[in-house]
Design a protein around this motif. Structure first.
Motif, mmCIF file in Angstrom:
data_model
loop_
_atom_site.group_PDB
_atom_site.id
_atom_site.type_symbol
_atom_site.label_atom_id
_atom_site.label_comp_id
_atom_site.label_asym_id
_atom_site.label_seq_id
_atom_site.Cartn_x
_atom_site.Cartn_y
_atom_site.Cartn_z
ATOM 1 N N SER A 1 43.057 25.734 -9.410
ATOM 2 C CA SER A 1 43.266 24.511 -10.187
ATOM 3 C C SER A 1 43.962 24.806 -11.502
ATOM 4 N N VAL A 2 43.528 25.888 -12.164
ATOM 5 C CA VAL A 2 44.108 26.209 -13.475
ATOM 6 C C VAL A 2 45.518 26.792 -13.305
ATOM 7 N N LEU A 3 45.739 27.502 -12.196
ATOM 8 C CA LEU A 3 47.052 28.115 -11.967
ATOM 9 C C LEU A 3 48.130 27.097 -11.633
ATOM 10 N N GLU A 4 47.719 25.997 -11.015
ATOM 11 C CA GLU A 4 48.709 25.039 -10.526
ATOM 12 C C GLU A 4 49.684 24.572 -11.609
ATOM 13 N N PRO A 5 49.192 24.039 -12.743
ATOM 14 C CA PRO A 5 50.171 23.619 -13.757
ATOM 15 C C PRO A 5 50.973 24.792 -14.323
ATOM 16 N N ILE A 6 50.347 25.966 -14.401
ATOM 17 C CA ILE A 6 51.058 27.132 -14.953
ATOM 18 C C ILE A 6 52.255 27.471 -14.077
ATOM 19 N N SER A 7 52.041 27.457 -12.743
ATOM 20 C CA SER A 7 53.126 27.840 -11.846
ATOM 21 C C SER A 7 54.234 26.790 -11.840
ATOM 22 N N ILE A 8 53.871 25.535 -12.135
ATOM 23 C CA ILE A 8 54.899 24.499 -12.184
ATOM 24 C C ILE A 8 55.739 24.619 -13.451
ATOM 25 N N HIS A 9 55.054 24.846 -14.573
ATOM 26 C CA HIS A 9 55.768 24.796 -15.841
ATOM 27 C C HIS A 9 56.313 26.146 -16.328
ATOM 28 N N PHE A 10 55.746 27.228 -15.851
ATOM 29 C CA PHE A 10 56.252 28.538 -16.271
ATOM 30 C C PHE A 10 56.747 29.330 -15.057
ATOM 31 N N PRO A 11 57.743 28.815 -14.314
ATOM 32 C CA PRO A 11 58.146 29.476 -13.074
ATOM 33 C C PRO A 11 58.674 30.904 -13.293
ATOM 34 N N ASP A 12 59.153 31.180 -14.513
ATOM 35 C CA ASP A 12 59.736 32.506 -14.741
ATOM 36 C C ASP A 12 58.749 33.492 -15.359
ATOM 37 N N ARG B 1 55.892 34.639 -13.769
ATOM 38 C CA ARG B 1 55.011 34.894 -12.646
ATOM 39 C C ARG B 1 53.992 36.007 -12.899
ATOM 40 N N THR B 2 54.440 37.071 -13.564
ATOM 41 C CA THR B 2 53.534 38.210 -13.769
ATOM 42 C C THR B 2 52.399 37.876 -14.730
ATOM 43 N N GLU B 3 52.590 36.829 -15.524
ATOM 44 C CA GLU B 3 51.564 36.508 -16.525
ATOM 45 C C GLU B 3 50.572 35.456 -16.047
ATOM 46 N N TYR B 4 50.807 34.908 -14.855
ATOM 47 C CA TYR B 4 50.004 33.771 -14.408
ATOM 48 C C TYR B 4 48.508 33.939 -14.632
ATOM 49 N N GLU B 5 47.984 35.068 -14.125
ATOM 50 C CA GLU B 5 46.534 35.188 -14.175
ATOM 51 C C GLU B 5 46.040 35.355 -15.610
ATOM 52 N N ALA B 6 46.824 36.066 -16.427
ATOM 53 C CA ALA B 6 46.440 36.231 -17.831
ATOM 54 C C ALA B 6 46.426 34.889 -18.544
ATOM 55 N N LEU B 7 47.405 34.045 -18.231
ATOM 56 C CA LEU B 7 47.455 32.717 -18.852
ATOM 57 C C LEU B 7 46.250 31.871 -18.429
ATOM 58 N N ALA B 8 45.928 31.938 -17.139
ATOM 59 C CA ALA B 8 44.790 31.178 -16.634
ATOM 60 C C ALA B 8 43.498 31.659 -17.287
ATOM 61 N N ARG B 9 43.372 32.980 -17.408
ATOM 62 C CA ARG B 9 42.179 33.552 -18.013
ATOM 63 C C ARG B 9 42.054 33.104 -19.482
ATOM 64 N N LEU B 10 43.157 33.136 -20.191
ATOM 65 C CA LEU B 10 43.151 32.719 -21.586
ATOM 66 C C LEU B 10 42.720 31.257 -21.708
ATOM 67 N N ALA B 11 43.274 30.402 -20.838
ATOM 68 C CA ALA B 11 42.931 28.979 -20.883
ATOM 69 C C ALA B 11 41.443 28.780 -20.610
ATOM 70 N N MET B 12 40.905 29.530 -19.647
ATOM 71 C CA MET B 12 39.490 29.385 -19.319
ATOM 72 C C MET B 12 38.621 29.867 -20.465
ATOM 73 N N GLU B 13 39.041 30.954 -21.095
ATOM 74 C CA GLU B 13 38.259 31.449 -22.232
ATOM 75 C C GLU B 13 38.308 30.467 -23.388
ATOM 76 N N ARG B 14 39.496 29.916 -23.618
ATOM 77 C CA ARG B 14 39.611 28.932 -24.694
ATOM 78 C C ARG B 14 38.750 27.707 -24.405
ATOM 79 N N ALA B 15 38.591 27.374 -23.132
ATOM 80 C CA ALA B 15 37.777 26.212 -22.760
ATOM 81 C C ALA B 15 36.291 26.564 -22.708
#
Lengths: 338, 346
Positions: free
Chosen positions: B138-149, B151-165
């Motif tokens: 669920s958290v990855l979905e918007p990331i993959s849509i908006h940051f297509p380039d 890719r290697t950071e996807y999981e780190a971005l998702a993790r950061l968002a979850m921690e911030r939440a």
């Protein structure tokens, strides 16, 4: 003798995962003419108590132990006929959603008449006069009595429900979340009517809600439930000097319009699973002040002041707890420790 | 919330003292056509009528600010939130994002940029998440849509968002399904999903009204911290003024599709000037008994498809004068940083 005496009441729900004890060894008295507010969060068992009093527990729920005495008479041990005689005439209910309280295919007047006819044999003239009085009291236009429930707004339906509850002048009225889903201005009008039933007609009332400001403003006495247990019970000012850490936590978490600049503090984690309740205090897992004793031994209700009881092992340290509970760090510490 | 500052690795510029709004709406409208009877539409008689859910609403949300949109059900506050995000097509007016009108933005690029920057958190977290997606998905979905380039950071971005939440530690939640979580945790997932693409504007539509009192505060403090530390602009939609006292910088009170009063939170709640705001404030129960003065309002909110003449509030207003029945009051200055739409407020 209290009008309603709840004695060591246990209520079980059978579920596919096992038996959940929704209300556990709960004792509570409601005196004649008292307006009691029962507060707690979803799943704490507050509505289950209302349903048990009226004998309308769902099929998978049952009173397992203990008793509910209404004017000395056991409600769980009464037959359906005996209960039917009590309902509306002695005990009436204002349910949570007035939408479901009425049958959609009959007019409001027909439904109030039905409740009346079940119990007394009044002439049509008497019934008409009674509905005149009731509608005037709840603030509905008399002509609207011929309407069907769907022609009423949510607030009007709840007013009609109060009128119906009052129809046979019962001594005891249970209101289960009567204003949930209504707008603030309508909520205020409805609560004002309910309060009037108490002040003007001296009825005994039980108001069940999750809104602490509503009970603090309206009720004479307040009982706080947590995970099937009564944790604190006292006068209307219980929230000013709470003795149970859960009550303290609720007070700090609850936003108050009149309170400027206060920081809101949430209680970490969630209530326990009632299929496997903890042996000790049920709040221990979330309590920043919990000690080893709290996890081993369930605290009993002890008197902390005149007419004020709380179920905590450390009531003598309540003043210190109250101070510490106002600090957000205290609660975050509890979350980190677990 | 110190949890948040610890994980706040935002490289965004610190909050400026005087900023231009992140979102501004001018005379925003959302009118729904009312269905005509078959006969009149066949004959082409009678004029097309509209339900004016949002009618000439103007406001601005600045970075770092939480603007509360208050009002009763049906006043148009949720429709406003959806229309500001262009989830509903506006019937009129302007929506300016960073000063540029969205209507004039053409092509996929600029609109996609707006979509990334403007996110929403809904009321019911049980319905907002796909029950068949894990939290991570669920958290990855918007990331993959908006940051297509990236890719290697996807999981780190998702993790950061979850921690911030506040979903700590993130590993404990990533692989769970919605049915394995509580309402408060689900709302944090919905928030993580919204902030994962680093939006600058967030609409929170009744984000705590489905949650229990003991966990509401955590979600509210979280949103507040986004405004304070991430410099996000938040439109907080709620019917509950008590909650707004603790989270909002300013409050706008809506009635029948219009903003009737807008100003700083404490001023609106301590000294409401518009008669409707006064009634709304007076109706909220407070913990200390006997300190509240009730105001009695006549009748119910009229049908928005058939609005009263003059001031929309006049049929229920205890202070209405003759002028209110004919003249529609506009928002005008009513003190410092305050505006009210009432003939009696100077």
């Amino acid at each position: 003798m209290a009008l309603l005496q709840i004695r060591d009441l246990c209520i079980d729900y059978r579920t596919t995962a096992g038996t959940a004890r929704a209300v556990d060894k709960l004792s509570l008295d409601i005196e004649e003419g008292e307006y009691l507010g029962l507060v707690g969060e979803s799943g704490c068992g507050k509505s289950t108590i209302a349903k048990a009093v009226l004998g309308i527990l769902p099929r998978n729920g049952a009173v397992a132990e203990g008793d509910i005495l209404f004017r000395g008479r056991s409600l769980p041990h009464s037959s359906l006929q005996e209960l039917n005689r009590l309902r509306w005439r002695d005990i009436a209910m204002v349910p949570q959603s007035a939408m479901n309280g009425f049958d959609p295919v009959y007019t409001i007047e027909a439904q109030i008449n039905e409740a009346i006819d079940t119990h007394v044999s009044w002439s049509r003239e008497q019934k008409r006069k009674r509905i005149d009085e009731l509608f005037a009291f709840v603030g509905l236009e008399r002509g609207r009595a011929h309407d069907f429930p769907h022609q009423f707004s949510g607030g009007m339906r709840q007013r009609a429900m109060i009128a119906m509850a009052m129809a046979l002048d019962p001594g005891f009225i249970v209101a289960d979340e009567p204003t949930t889903g209504l707008d603030v201005i309508v909520q205020d009008q409805i609560l004002h009517r309910i309060k009037e039933i108490h002040t003007r007609f001296g009825k005994t009332m039980l108001l069940i809600t999750h809104d602490m400001a509503v009970v603090a403003e309206n009720c004479d006495r307040i009982a706080v439930m947590y995970a099937g247990k009564l944790v604190e019970h006292g006068a209307h000012n219980v929230f000013e000097t709470p003795f149970h850490p859960y009550t303290m936590g609720l007070c700090n978490a609850f936003p108050d319009l009149a309170d400027r600049g206060r920081e809101l503090i949430s209680i970490p984690k969630a209530p326990p699973n009632l299929l496997t309740p903890p042996v000790g205090c049920r709040f221990a897992d979330r309590c920043p002040f919990a000690a080893a004793r709290c996890r081993a031994e369930a605290p009993a209700l002890v008197e902390v002041g005149p007419g004020h009881v709380a179920a905590c092992h450390f009531i003598d340290r309540a003043a210190e707890f109250r101070m510490k509970a106002r600090d957000i760090g205290t609660w975050q510490g509890a979350a980190a420790a677990a | 919330m110190n949890i948040l500052t610890d994980v706040n690795r935002s490289d965004r510029a610190p909050r400026a003292a005087c900023t231009s709004p992140v979102i501004e709406v001018r005379r925003l409208r959302k009118w729904y056509p009312v269905r005509r009877s078959m006969l009149s539409s066949l004959l082409g008689v009678g004029e097309q009528r509209y339900l004016r859910a949002v009618d000439d609403v103007s406001f601005a949300v600045h970075p770092g600010e939480v603007l509360g949109l208050a009002g009763e059900s049906g006043c148009g506050k949720s429709t406003t939130g959806m229309t500001v995000l262009k989830l509903h097509a506006p019937s009129g007016g302007e929506i300016l994002f960073d000063g540029a009108d969205l209507a004039t933005l053409t092509g996929r690029g600029p609109l996609r940029d707006f979509r990334r920057n403007a996110q929403i958190v809904f009321q019911n977290p049980y319905e907002a998440l796909n029950p068949r997606f894990t939290v991570l998905r669920s958290v990855l979905e918007p990331i993959s849509i908006h940051f297509p380039d990236r890719r290697t950071e996807y999981e780190a971005l998702a993790r950061l968002a979850m921690e911030r939440a506040g979903l700590l530690p993130a590993e404990n939640f990533m692989h769970r399904y919605p049915h394995e979580m509580s309402g408060g945790q689900l709302q944090r997932v919905a928030i993580a999903r919204a902030i994962a693409v680093e939006p600058r504007f967030l609409v929170a539509d009744e984000p705590v009204s489905m949650l229990d009192v003991s966990i509401r505060a955590g979600i509210l403090n979280l949103l507040k911290s986004f405004a304070e530390t991430l410099n996000m602009g938040i439109l907080f939609i709620s019917h509950d003024l008590s909650t707004m006292r603790h989270i909002c910088t300013r409050i706008a009170v809506m009635y029948l599709g219009r903003i009737v009063e807008i100003g700083p939170t404490d001023q609106i709640l301590d000294d409401p000037r518009h008669p409707y705001s006064q009634a709304l404030v007076a109706a909220a129960p407070v913990m200390r008994r006997g300190t509240r003065r009730r105001i009695h309002l006549e009748g119910a909110v009229p049908n928005p498809a058939n609005l009263p003449s003059g001031c929309r509030f006049h049929p229920r207003c205890p202070k209405a004068i003759d002028r209110c029945r004919t003249d529609d009051p506009q928002l005008h200055a009513a003190g410092e940083r305050r505006e009210a739409a009432c003939h009696l407020v100077a």
